[in-house]
Scaffold this motif. Structure first.
Motif, PDB file in Angstrom:
ATOM      1  N   GLY A   1      26.006   7.917 -13.691  1.00  0.00           N
ATOM      2  CA  GLY A   1      26.382   8.888 -14.716  1.00  0.00           C
ATOM      3  C   GLY A   1      25.656  10.213 -14.608  1.00  0.00           C
ATOM      4  N   THR A   2      24.613  10.253 -13.804  1.00  0.00           N
ATOM      5  CA  THR A   2      23.864  11.504 -13.685  1.00  0.00           C
ATOM      6  C   THR A   2      24.000  12.095 -12.291  1.00  0.00           C
ATOM      7  OG1 THR A   2      21.875  10.378 -12.939  1.00  0.00           O
ATOM      8  CG2 THR A   2      22.121  10.725 -15.308  1.00  0.00           C
TER       9      THR A   2
ATOM     10  N   LEU B   1      39.806  10.420 -18.986  1.00  0.00           N
ATOM     11  CA  LEU B   1      39.526  11.844 -19.251  1.00  0.00           C
ATOM     12  C   LEU B   1      38.131  12.057 -19.822  1.00  0.00           C
ATOM     13  CD1 LEU B   1      42.824  13.119 -20.938  1.00  0.00           C
ATOM     14  CD2 LEU B   1      41.878  13.848 -18.748  1.00  0.00           C
ATOM     15  N   GLY B   2      37.624  11.068 -20.544  1.00  0.00           N
ATOM     16  CA  GLY B   2      36.344  11.241 -21.220  1.00  0.00           C
ATOM     17  C   GLY B   2      36.520  11.890 -22.575  1.00  0.00           C
ATOM     18  N   ASN B   3      35.405  12.156 -23.233  1.00  0.00           N
ATOM     19  CA  ASN B   3      35.422  12.700 -24.588  1.00  0.00           C
ATOM     20  C   ASN B   3      35.553  14.221 -24.584  1.00  0.00           C
ATOM     21  OD1 ASN B   3      35.037  10.192 -25.888  1.00  0.00           O
ATOM     22  ND2 ASN B   3      32.847  10.257 -25.463  1.00  0.00           N
ATOM     23  N   PRO B   4      36.023  14.778 -25.718  1.00  0.00           N
ATOM     24  CA  PRO B   4      36.095  16.247 -25.811  1.00  0.00           C
ATOM     25  C   PRO B   4      34.698  16.875 -25.853  1.00  0.00           C
ATOM     26  CG  PRO B   4      36.708  15.231 -27.905  1.00  0.00           C
ATOM     27  CD  PRO B   4      36.542  14.112 -26.927  1.00  0.00           C
ATOM     28  N   PRO B   5      34.574  18.171 -25.481  1.00  0.00           N
ATOM     29  CA  PRO B   5      33.293  18.862 -25.595  1.00  0.00           C
ATOM     30  C   PRO B   5      33.019  19.234 -27.063  1.00  0.00           C
ATOM     31  CG  PRO B   5      34.970  20.317 -24.613  1.00  0.00           C
ATOM     32  CD  PRO B   5      35.628  18.999 -24.883  1.00  0.00           C
ATOM     33  N   SER B   6      31.780  19.467 -27.514  1.00  0.00           N
ATOM     34  CA  SER B   6      30.592  19.446 -26.697  1.00  0.00           C
ATOM     35  C   SER B   6      30.137  18.020 -26.413  1.00  0.00           C
ATOM     36  CB  SER B   6      29.438  20.175 -27.409  1.00  0.00           C
ATOM     37  OG  SER B   6      29.700  21.545 -27.487  1.00  0.00           O
ATOM     38  N   ARG B   7      29.681  17.813 -25.194  1.00  0.00           N
ATOM     39  CA  ARG B   7      29.267  16.487 -24.772  1.00  0.00           C
ATOM     40  C   ARG B   7      27.762  16.360 -24.595  1.00  0.00           C
ATOM     41  NH1 ARG B   7      33.309  15.125 -19.744  1.00  0.00           N
ATOM     42  NH2 ARG B   7      35.249  14.837 -20.913  1.00  0.00           N
ATOM     43  N   ILE B   8      27.028  17.432 -24.802  1.00  0.00           N
ATOM     44  CA  ILE B   8      25.589  17.378 -24.561  1.00  0.00           C
ATOM     45  C   ILE B   8      24.842  18.142 -25.646  1.00  0.00           C
ATOM     46  CG2 ILE B   8      25.594  19.428 -23.050  1.00  0.00           C
ATOM     47  CD1 ILE B   8      23.395  17.975 -21.366  1.00  0.00           C
TER      48      ILE B   8
ATOM     49  N   GLU C   1      20.531  19.066 -26.696  1.00  0.00           N
ATOM     50  CA  GLU C   1      19.120  18.889 -26.353  1.00  0.00           C
ATOM     51  C   GLU C   1      18.377  18.257 -27.517  1.00  0.00           C
ATOM     52  OE1 GLU C   1      16.708  21.910 -23.944  1.00  0.00           O
ATOM     53  OE2 GLU C   1      16.215  22.359 -26.020  1.00  0.00           O
TER      54      GLU C   1
ATOM     55  N   MET D   1      17.781  14.284 -24.060  1.00  0.00           N
ATOM     56  CA  MET D   1      19.111  14.831 -24.310  1.00  0.00           C
ATOM     57  C   MET D   1      20.046  13.743 -24.787  1.00  0.00           C
ATOM     58  SD  MET D   1      20.641  15.232 -20.447  1.00  0.00           S
ATOM     59  CE  MET D   1      22.261  14.472 -20.684  1.00  0.00           C
TER      60      MET D   1
ATOM     61  N   VAL E   1      29.696  11.743 -22.626  1.00  0.00           N
ATOM     62  CA  VAL E   1      30.710  12.012 -21.606  1.00  0.00           C
ATOM     63  C   VAL E   1      31.909  11.082 -21.803  1.00  0.00           C
ATOM     64  CG1 VAL E   1      31.206  11.943 -19.125  1.00  0.00           C
ATOM     65  CG2 VAL E   1      29.061  12.935 -19.945  1.00  0.00           C
TER      66      VAL E   1
ATOM     67  N   GLN F   1      34.193   9.493 -18.193  1.00  0.00           N
ATOM     68  CA  GLN F   1      35.169  10.251 -17.403  1.00  0.00           C
ATOM     69  C   GLN F   1      35.018   9.862 -15.931  1.00  0.00           C
ATOM     70  OE1 GLN F   1      34.982  14.529 -17.745  1.00  0.00           O
ATOM     71  NE2 GLN F   1      36.146  14.820 -15.873  1.00  0.00           N
TER      72      GLN F   1
ATOM     73  N   VAL G   1      26.551  17.625 -33.843  1.00  0.00           N
ATOM     74  CA  VAL G   1      26.519  18.543 -32.709  1.00  0.00           C
ATOM     75  C   VAL G   1      27.511  18.101 -31.634  1.00  0.00           C
ATOM     76  CG1 VAL G   1      25.078  19.456 -30.852  1.00  0.00           C
ATOM     77  CG2 VAL G   1      24.153  19.279 -33.171  1.00  0.00           C
TER      78      VAL G   1
END
Lengths: 311, 271
Positions: A30-31, A61-68, A70, A75, A79, A82, A214
């Motif tokens: 995932g990273t 497709l994964g999730n909609p943004p925002s995905r991150i 801080e 963090m 995601v 995806q 967030v």
């Protein structure tokens, strides 16, 4: 005579359920995508192994943004798995990784028992070296984490996958449980050859101006040094509860962190969020860990693994 | 040729020192950094560290866990000096804007895909459409276009007088329509009705870019936009900075860092 700064290469060789890794450092799922992006920055064959982005039966497709977002020393991500699907991985990504001589860990995910078993079945004849069963993703609504939060569910899915899996099977465990050692025992009894832990801790953050979460997905997975003490404690608990190898992860960002996880019982470690913060984390941490081994005069990693002394 | 260009422009981790700092507008600070390796490369006559307009630097900001992506607002190939314009928006950007001259920073750059500068020539001119801090990457694009003797016309919007910056610089390259407290795309639309537009390069808040698409689509005007999203690795591996893009299957997510940040406006979903 020049001072010896690096450990002899064969000291680092690690056996992970019968698969030979050149060192115990593994890029965490995932990273690291499928490795291509980091290979533009450095030769990724320095890693002991690479655990690829979680694979599902069909593209996701994964999730909609925002995905991150801080957080203090860490963090939060959502995601949501995806990925291009297991078939595209086998066709477009795996040949390249294998040709590079990398040990490839295929991270298998899904929403149902049928999906997990089908993903692993399709990987059975592929050159993937190890299967990592992801029953701990906190970012997809159905499945994922659900399978990983009770010993009976975790055992059942492991057993079903074991039947079709031809490679060593490693099960990735969630920290979002009351007794991670109990889950580890259940997957060991069901035929797992190794366990990896910890996946991210479920969390959330709030934007006080809008009073909305967030992350668009509301919750996400917390990673980074913030979770390291939790992870080390869980590695100790699990490694004293099971006989199969434990692969430790959670906030590792230095050679000293690698050593801490190994002393707590990990046979190998995974490095994830550190790659996101420091693109050169892999080679840097490997160098630091080699220097630790020289300084501590360690010429056999097995003398380090699980060497925690009672207080 | 493409592959060797890519090699020349491949990202590297570098250190930079802030050598000057200018208060450009309310909450907006301009930083000039000396890229140590960039200067050496320049002395050796190599261009390998030169960023292109639209590319960004992923900056490790002291005190912040994640790096912050900042558009390159200018780069001097001779001196290896990098120009970044930052608006105090959150914790990381505020910390970056507060660093004193002499501070040393770790950057990963250049990253992302540039504006298609080579396309301008077939249009004969480029129109810059910017909102607020979105002007930063476009100052670089306008400068490089002007250096190639291409016609540049700019439309820039700011929310109020205190936030205006970069306008005098843009005027060196060509006519500028400045809109303060209004809608910059309305001015653009008026001018488009009487003048054939150039190729458009744009950057700004999502509502402005959405309005730009509505202005461009019916007229068949080509536009490229630079997008912003919260970012993780910056190199395309972690998949956190995605934006919705129209695809043959209807909809897909693309990575702002590695597939963008510059996209053809016709493929972006601003919903």
């Amino acid at each position: 005579m020049s001072e010896k700064r690096f450990a002899a290469k064969d000291v680092l060789i690690t056996d992970l359920c019968g698969v030979r890794l050149k060192n115990p450092l593994i890029a965490a799922s995932g990273t690291f995508g499928f490795g291509r992006e980091y290979d533009e920055l450095y030769d990724i064959s320095c890693w002991g192994a690479i655990s690829v982005k979680g694979l599902t039966l069909h593209p996701r497709l994964g999730n909609p943004p925002s995905r991150i977002a801080e957080s203090a020393s860490g963090m939060l991500n959502s995601v949501g798995l995806q990925n291009p699907g297991v078939d595209v991985f086998i066709r477009d990504e795996l040949p390249w990784l294998s040709a590079r001589g990398l040990v490839v860990i295929a991270n298998a995910a899904g929403s149902t028992e049928d999906e997990y078993t089908e993903v692993v079945r399709r990987l059975a004849d592929s050159p993937a070296d190890i299967i990592e069963l992801n029953i701990s993703c906190p970012n997809v609504k159905e499945g994922g984490l659900l399978f990983g939060t009770s010993p009976s569910c975790a055992g059942a899915i492991t057993k079903a996958v074991r039947r079709v899996c031809r490679q060593p099977l490693m099960v990735k465990l969630s920290p979002n449980v009351s007794d991670i050692a109990g889950i580890a025992r259940a997957v060991e009894d069901a035929g797992a050859d190794a366990v990896s832990l910890i996946n991210t801790l479920t969390g959330m953050l709030v934007d006080t101006r809008t009073r909305r979460p967030v992350l668009a997905n509301v919750t996400g997975g917390l990673s980074g040094p913030a979770i390291k003490p939790v992870a080390i404690r869980m590695v100790r608990d699990v490694s004293s509860a099971v006989k199969v190898p434990v692969v430790g992860m959670g906030g590792i960002s230095s050679g000293d962190d690698v050593a801490q996880f190994m002393i707590a019982g990990a046979s190998a470690v995974m490095i994830g969020t550190a790659n996101i913060v420091d693109p050169m984390a892999g080679p840097r941490i490997l160098g630091e860990f080699e220097r630790f081994l020289v300084e501590e005069k360690i010429d056999d990693l097995s003398t380090l693994v699980g060497s925690l002394k009672a207080k | 040729m493409m592959s060797s260009d890519k090699e020349l422009n491949s990202p590297r981790e570098r250190t930079a020192t802030i050598i000057s700092k200018i208060h450009a507008a309310s909450d907006v600070v301009e930083l000039i950094m000396e890229i140590n390796e960039g200067r050496e490369a320049a002395m050796l006559g190599s261009r390998f560290s030169s960023p292109l307009p639209g590319q960004f630097a992923h900056i490790a900001v002291p005190g912040s866990f994640l790096r912050r992506p900042l558009s390159v607002a200018g780069f001097d190939d001779e001196s290896g000096r990098l120009r970044i314009i930052v608006r105090r928006a959150g914790k990381g950007s505020s910390a970056l804007a507060s660093l004193p001259v002499g501070s040393s920073l770790n950057l990963l750059f250049p990253l992302g895909n540039p504006f298609p500068m080579e396309l301008i020539e077939s249009f004969g001119k480029v129109w810059i459409v910017a909102g607020g801090i979105g002007l930063a990457p476009l100052l670089f694009a306008a400068r490089r276009a002007s250096q190639r003797r291409l016609a540049v016309r700019s439309f820039v919007g700011f929310r109020d007088d205190t936030h205006v910056f970069g306008v005098e610089e843009l005027e060196e390259y060509g006519p500028v329509s400045l809109v303060v407290g209004g809608v910059v795309t309305e001015r653009l639309s008026e001018v488009m009705d009487r003048e054939a537009p150039g190729l458009i390069f744009a950057c700004g808040p999502a509502p402005m870019l959405g309005a730009l698409r509505l202005v461009c689509a019916p007229r068949g005007v080509r536009a490229f936009v630079s997008l912003e999203e919260r970012m993780g690795c910056g190199v395309g591996a972690c998949l956190v900075c995605n934006c919705g893009i129209k695809s043959p299957d209807g909809f897909a997510y693309k990575r702002v860092c590695a597939d963008g940040p510059v996209f053809d406006i016709s493929e972006v979903g601003f919903e």
